[in-house]
Design an enzyme around this catalytic site. Structure first.
Site, short mmCIF file in Angstrom:
data_model
loop_
_atom_site.label_atom_id
_atom_site.label_comp_id
_atom_site.label_asym_id
_atom_site.label_seq_id
_atom_site.Cartn_x
_atom_site.Cartn_y
_atom_site.Cartn_z
N CYS B 2 -27.63 19.53 -3.77
CA CYS B 2 -29.97 20.17 -3.31
C CYS B 2 -28.90 22.02 -3.10
O CYS B 2 -27.92 22.09 -2.81
CB CYS B 2 -29.91 19.68 -2.52
SG CYS B 2 -30.64 17.58 -2.33
N GLY B 28 -31.00 21.52 -7.78
CA GLY B 28 -31.64 19.99 -7.79
C GLY B 28 -33.11 20.26 -8.76
O GLY B 28 -33.59 21.52 -8.68
N ASN B 100 -28.63 21.15 2.74
CA ASN B 100 -27.53 20.70 1.41
C ASN B 100 -26.37 19.48 1.80
O ASN B 100 -26.12 20.20 2.29
CB ASN B 100 -27.11 21.25 0.21
CG ASN B 100 -26.52 21.21 -0.76
OD1 ASN B 100 -26.31 20.10 -1.46
ND2 ASN B 100 -25.41 21.49 -1.18
N GLY B 101 -26.21 18.53 1.29
CA GLY B 101 -25.64 17.66 1.21
C GLY B 101 -26.12 16.33 2.09
O GLY B 101 -26.36 16.02 1.14
N TYR B 249 -17.97 22.28 -11.49
CA TYR B 249 -19.05 21.36 -12.42
C TYR B 249 -20.40 22.48 -11.57
O TYR B 249 -21.36 22.40 -12.68
CB TYR B 249 -19.65 20.25 -12.25
CG TYR B 249 -20.49 20.14 -13.42
CD1 TYR B 249 -21.32 19.94 -13.65
CD2 TYR B 249 -21.55 19.34 -11.84
CE1 TYR B 249 -22.08 19.23 -14.82
CE2 TYR B 249 -22.58 18.40 -12.01
CZ TYR B 249 -23.57 18.93 -13.43
OH TYR B 249 -24.32 18.44 -14.11
N THR B 293 -21.61 24.25 -19.22
CA THR B 293 -21.24 24.14 -18.13
C THR B 293 -19.18 24.89 -18.16
O THR B 293 -18.10 25.45 -17.64
CB THR B 293 -20.80 22.86 -16.96
OG1 THR B 293 -20.60 22.52 -17.79
CG2 THR B 293 -21.65 23.56 -15.52
N ASP B 355 -14.60 19.51 -22.10
CA ASP B 355 -16.36 19.28 -21.54
C ASP B 355 -15.57 19.54 -19.84
O ASP B 355 -14.20 18.89 -19.35
CB ASP B 355 -17.09 18.11 -21.22
CG ASP B 355 -18.01 17.55 -21.33
OD1 ASP B 355 -18.50 18.88 -20.69
OD2 ASP B 355 -18.95 17.08 -22.05
N ASP B 356 -16.20 19.23 -19.41
CA ASP B 356 -15.59 19.74 -17.37
C ASP B 356 -15.38 18.57 -16.51
O ASP B 356 -14.71 18.46 -15.96
CB ASP B 356 -16.85 20.11 -16.58
CG ASP B 356 -18.07 19.77 -16.60
OD1 ASP B 356 -18.30 18.67 -16.20
OD2 ASP B 356 -19.34 20.54 -17.51
#
Lengths: 472, 472, 472, 472
Positions: B2, B28, B100-101, B249, B293, B355-356
């Site tokens: 988030c 998000g 956020n979390g 990422y 990414t 790719d990441d």
């Protein structure tokens, strides 16, 4: 700068057209539209992005096995909602039409049609004009026949000047595709079993799982009747002048047009640009592309020169055209919202920015300022095409820009204007070499050298200039 | 996953919060919300993208000099509209909060609060829980004082387990920011004259023209009262465990977190990955990143190995989360809509995709299939992080994935599963080296090695697993 | 002037609440809202008519067997969207509440609650205040018991002055209904099997198929627990002062309140008005009601006087509150859009218009002008209530009108002001006689005689007057 | 059952058309539309009420001094969005057209036009057909002249069978109004200075402040050129057959049509009905109208018979067509939502309900049941028109009802069907007498006596019946 799609299938087409329009959304974010044909025409058009114009409920009535779609970037006529393509005419038969390009004798031809043929046009869209010229020609070829259709399109090719690739549906008859006599704008045909797809760019066909068949020829008409039989004929044979700017900037890198890979063309542009850069041989730490279009050129420039490539500028994906910025006064700050610098990569470094082109120079100026503010010691600027100096009348939105920064300035003066330490343009030779093919595809390079393949009538030119002024 | 923003200014803040939310939209896309405080709280929340949730008319009432905003990616609780942050409690004072979390003792703590403190929660959002714990603690520290605030937050830090960085507004008192005791989630403070901005990522501050001050410390609380005076204190001192996946990422490359540039970290990851690639030394024509990414890692991998870098996969910018695809049955085809191959670059070539990370492996499998269909002779796959093997309980949406492709497979088996010719993972040593700093920032690497800095209570773990199953 | 509904059922209630709100839409067209309780609260509120606020999709989440709904006509607090009822508080338990009425000590009580109890209110709605007083009282009666509930409501009845009938849901406990100590505002209970409905007007119960049980008593609290057991108690015994204006104008004619049929009351008013008319005995051709509310009174007036009744004015059903009138400057012309004369019936006739009341006199003036323009020879005006002279502080929106036309004018002056040939008001005796019942229901007639049953604190009166001025 | 408006003014007309459409909303709630002409046509159409279709922003582009508007009640063709009027044709000139009525040879004429004249129609609206016949005729009268216009309309009157009053705009030429040869549907002309308004009902003119000039004659065409000069001619002289049902039920009581006041006509109907009632002389306490249309007839019936008039049924104003009723299964209950009984007036009484007509009988049956449930001792039913027995092909939506309750039942049987104690119909003599005028206006009374002034071609009749079945 528009994109179109026509699909003829053995099942519902609206979903494919929708998906296809998302794929060519980069060709126009101003409006979107779709017409499908079941036993009657079903229409949905609106201003905005494809995802905003079409709602799930629209697909309840967008029925039918034939359909055409369109995304628009405004050229002549501003952004009136009524100007959204496709257009519909009810005489003869009922015809729906969408195209990409720009009619150069728009004003004179429209007045002629209105006064002599009593055909009223209700918008300022040249698609409505092409539709009416075609409808008028076809009403002299009754009843319907393939030969009559060709004759009608011969009339269109004779009367309508400029660039126009497009698709049309004739009620109960079938679907048509056409490309203007000089083939300025791209149009490509795909096939899958008994289904056909026609589009501005090959990426549409690939996304939808159609096999690429071939590009239409300049002056060619193709018709698929309701039995799925295909008829096609090149009605006029003139020199091909493909818009070179499609390769430089406008088309998607994953598209192939008239046999040339857009991505490869851009790599080539970077390679050719390297020659110019080497002449100056600036002392630079990093080559940094201005995202998204110039990445390929910057990469091959890096390879050719041995200068490291870094992504020092990030594009914010979520700040789109519909962006509203409350309380924010200064327009200039928007560059910061759209493009965010990776400070860590720029600080204390000598940077060579690579962009595909410079138009007015304002954006280049702001980007250079932004990079300097991040602590870059030097900012050099390399451009993968030559200086833009002449207006485009064939559909790239550069006819409304009375002054390119390079039209009355020397390169040195442009450099000062945008505040670059060095400014390196592509050469005309480099440009041509980058796009050279074995069979020698011809290009329209009027925006660089002023050599217009299709002249614009004087009266129309006067009106274009007058309209342009009103917009400012 | 988030993002949040808190702004305290000497003028209207809604425009800044809106712009800032656009900047962290990548954190998000499920819902967005904003609460501003004039003499009362003004609220706008909704499901969807920032550009769709906020309309121009909302800004007529989103008045005030303090405000907080949030974009949400659902973790616990699915996507109910009521779960959108920020949340509001009216006792004591009136408090608004966003974070956020992820709270790991969500279920047990919520039940405790409801039965013992008669505080009803109306959603399944852990933000509402944190808010209620804080409100309950603060109601024991009346009347308001900075010391009381610290004590209340000590209670929060003691009771609430997991990761949570966030901001809050206390009516008539001021704005608060906080970071969980282990500092798992990022939070950074910016300043401009007498204005303050607090956000999940530094790019917000830079876009809005705030000077980056510093990251908050683990266990720190910061409070700005209505006079603009700043109070702050580190209430608990525990080891820092920054989420390593943010660098790999999740975060924007133009952000700097706890002193580490995300872009630089990714370049480093590519450099370290080169060691692993060199061990295998595959015969490859091009290195091709899976956008967006992994570009930085692919680029430095290319530089280190000398293998050419090409953008062989293009991302379609206009196919977003809100995408509806009428009549389209097969979910698998969507990869083609999101990612379009540049056939010309891939055909007949030996390709190394970068790719990441690999999570379930399904996407990697589809991409490899896509590249093979374009005529690539070989497709190798390099990953800039080690195999993901353990669920994340701290906010990255990997707790609902019962099986990572690598959790019960050897690398050889994963290679076969995704049908790559070679599969090369980053080593744990490489990962750590890439993120090494002078002052030795600590990381949470639980998703790779299972070493969880904050344990999850058994009862909660059972409920998380049970909820997860329901979703499938 | 608001309306509320509470429904407790053995199945989903949202449909019933929606239908019920449509039935009492006449009590408030400014905003509408609903809260249902499943295992949590589900909310939908918005500005506008019931049909515009609630969409089909809202009913997907408005789940639960208990729910309350509200339509609002703004009194204190203007039309902010946040002011829509019902309101929600999360401490203790979680409580939702909606009411009809007006709190007279709003300002002083709110400040007291904020400063002493640290309860922040976020709107200017008195429903939020009542909710917070109740929540605060209830938090001193933990854990939950019926006795504690009564004690909490005793606190509410003691602290909150003014008129307030309403409903509330206490999470996991049940549904409550209450009526202020003087019973100024109506509230009626209905039953069907094990289901209960509580509403502002009896017509809701009848439309939904509930059997009318009884009106709540002044000062009574009624509680239905989750097992469907009903508890009720009259907590205070004070004199009943039913708002008399509900019968004259506000309620639906098909409702029965505290045992009196609204339609019958209006017929009686016409009969009593006939006495006054006979005193003047004007020479009149037709009695014409001003639609819709005055039809009953006009009819019985016609019967008593023998003067013919004609519908000379038609109401346009489709010009609602949401009406926008582009390009239309003169507000005065709107009367013509709302009320259309049947010219044929008015031309050359002597007309006696009958209306339920005269407030500012502007509308009466315009209607008389309209009737004269149609060629009426004479226009007399009869009013079924006495002159309105005193502001209402209990919920009828007449506290914001600083001057009634009759407050400082003689009847003769009012007659001149509205330009009637004769003006005949109901007498106070006639009014009382029309509403006389066997058991002697008491009425609040303050708007006519200034005798206020509940005094307004001086400080609040000052604030009301000050707020009122701001609105003009 | 539709309504139209055409306005020609010296200033913007969109506001007037909008207001006018609100005034005739009772003629059609299914869709609404407007076309104005500035130098091009501006269009807004949509499904729903006028207030929902037109938003404030639409008026930004609905510019121009001429315009036409329409509200639609579906007859042939169901409710497709594309079927909304007005319609537009671009050849010749550009023509916009809207009408009220019903074309009886729709199917055969449409097919003829499509096959012989290659004119494609895209909808199932007869307005599109009339427009195309007119456009086709006019394209044989080029260039434009008044004589050519008359000739074109002669073609329309010759080819198009049925009822059709309407308005049209011819681009750059002016505005036209027309009434079918038998004048079945109403159309009236108003004037104010140099402005003109044409509408379905006179109430539009009065609301907008236009002076009523006159009704158009059957077979007349009227044209106002861009200088404001008026041309008119009665092209065919046939007997006038005004739809009698407009007076009985459909038109607004405050309208005057072809010289007859609708309100007066209804009073007359009540007076004539009294003769029938007196024959039976039932012992009745109250006469109660079924609102809204039967109030006038009930009132004069009450006056003639001396039986008291009471409003025992209330209409809920807020339960409109857009009503959704979640969770509600039984359709039958909706009568309760739309019509609420005043129990107090009905209980223990002998009631005579008065309605304007009985169609299927279902509604009458439900209302009688409702009144009985309120405790009425007896329920008698009086109808202000004779038994409806024959389908209407001219625009009243009774062609889709295969069976009127009275078509194959005796009056005694209908009485039993609806469960009335007595059933009294108007006599044909009474009906004719009620509408008698000095100059002897002719009426279409086909729905009562089956005497159709315009026959329906056999093939069309077959198709109408077949379409009708599909709808059930």
């Amino acid at each position: 700068m528009c994109g179109f799609i026509g699909i003829y299938k053995d099942r519902e087409v609206a979903g494919d057209i929708y998906t296809g329009l998302l794929t060519i959304q980069h060709r126009g974010q101003d409006s979107a539209g779709m017409i499908t044909f079941s036993d009657h025409f079903n229409i949905k058009k609106g201003n905005g992005l494809v995802r905003d114009v079409f709602k799930e409920k629209n697909f309840e009535y967008l029925k039918g096995n034939m359909g055409i779609g369109h995304v628009r970037y405004p050229t002549i006529g501003g952004g009136r909602k009524e100007d959204s393509q496709p257009f519909l005419s009810n005489v003869p038969y009922g015809i729906a039409l969408a195209h990409n390009g720009n009619v150069t004798n728009y004003y004179t031809l429209k007045e002629k049609l209105e006064s002599e043929r009593y055909r009223a046009m209700n918008t300022t869209s040249d698609a409505e004009l092409i539709l009416n010229v075609f409808a008028d020609e076809l009403s002299h070829q009754l009843p319907f026949s393939i030969r009559g259709l060709y004759r009608a399109m011969e009339g269109v090719f004779r009367k309508v000047k400029g660039s126009y690739s497009g698709v049309a549906i004739i009620k109960d008859k079938g679907m048509m595709a056409f490309r203007d006599p000089h083939g300025i704008k791209p149009i490509i045909l795909g096939k899958k079993d008994n289904s056909f797809a026609i589009a501005s760019e090959s990426v549409v066909l690939e996304t939808l799982g159609f096999r690429v068949e071939r590009d239409l020829l300049p002056g060619e008409v193709l018709f698929i009747n309701r039995k799925g039989e295909v008829f096609h004929k090149r009605l006029v044979e003139k020199k091909h002048y493909h818009c070179i700017f499609e390769y430089i900037y406008f088309a998607r890198p994953d598209s192939v047009m008239d046999g040339i890979s857009v991505y490869q063309a851009r790599l080539n542009l970077g390679k050719e640009l390297a020659r110019e850069v080497k002449k100056v041989s600036p002392d630079v730490d990093f080559i940094v592309p201005v995202p998204d279009t110039s990445r390929a050129a910057a990469l091959s420039l890096s390879e050719e020169t041995g200068i490291k490539y870094r992504e020092g500028l990030m594009k914010n994906r979520y700040i789109g055209r519909t962006f509203i910025m409350p309380y924010q006064k200064k327009r200039e700050e928007t560059i910061r919202l759209k493009l965010s610098p990776v400070k860590h990569e720029l600080e204390g470094k000598k940077i060579m920015l690579v962009d595909d082109s410079i138009v007015r120079g304002n954006t280049s100026k702001k980007i250079i300022k932004l990079v300097r503010e991040c602590g870059a010691k030097e900012v050099h600027f390399a451009v993968s095409c030559p200086p833009l100096r002449f207006p485009c009348y064939y559909g790239i939105d550069m006819q409304t820009m009375e002054e390119f920064v390079a039209s009355d300035r020397s390169i040195e003066e442009v450099k000062k204007h945008i505040n670059a330490d060095t400014l390196i343009y592509q050469s005309m030779e480099g440009l041509k070499k980058a796009l050279e093919t074995e069979d020698g595809l011809g290009f329209c390079t009027a925006c660089f050298d002023g050599e217009y393949p299709v002249p614009v009538p004087g009266e129309d030119l006067r009106r274009i200039k007058s309209d342009r002024k009103k917009e400012f």
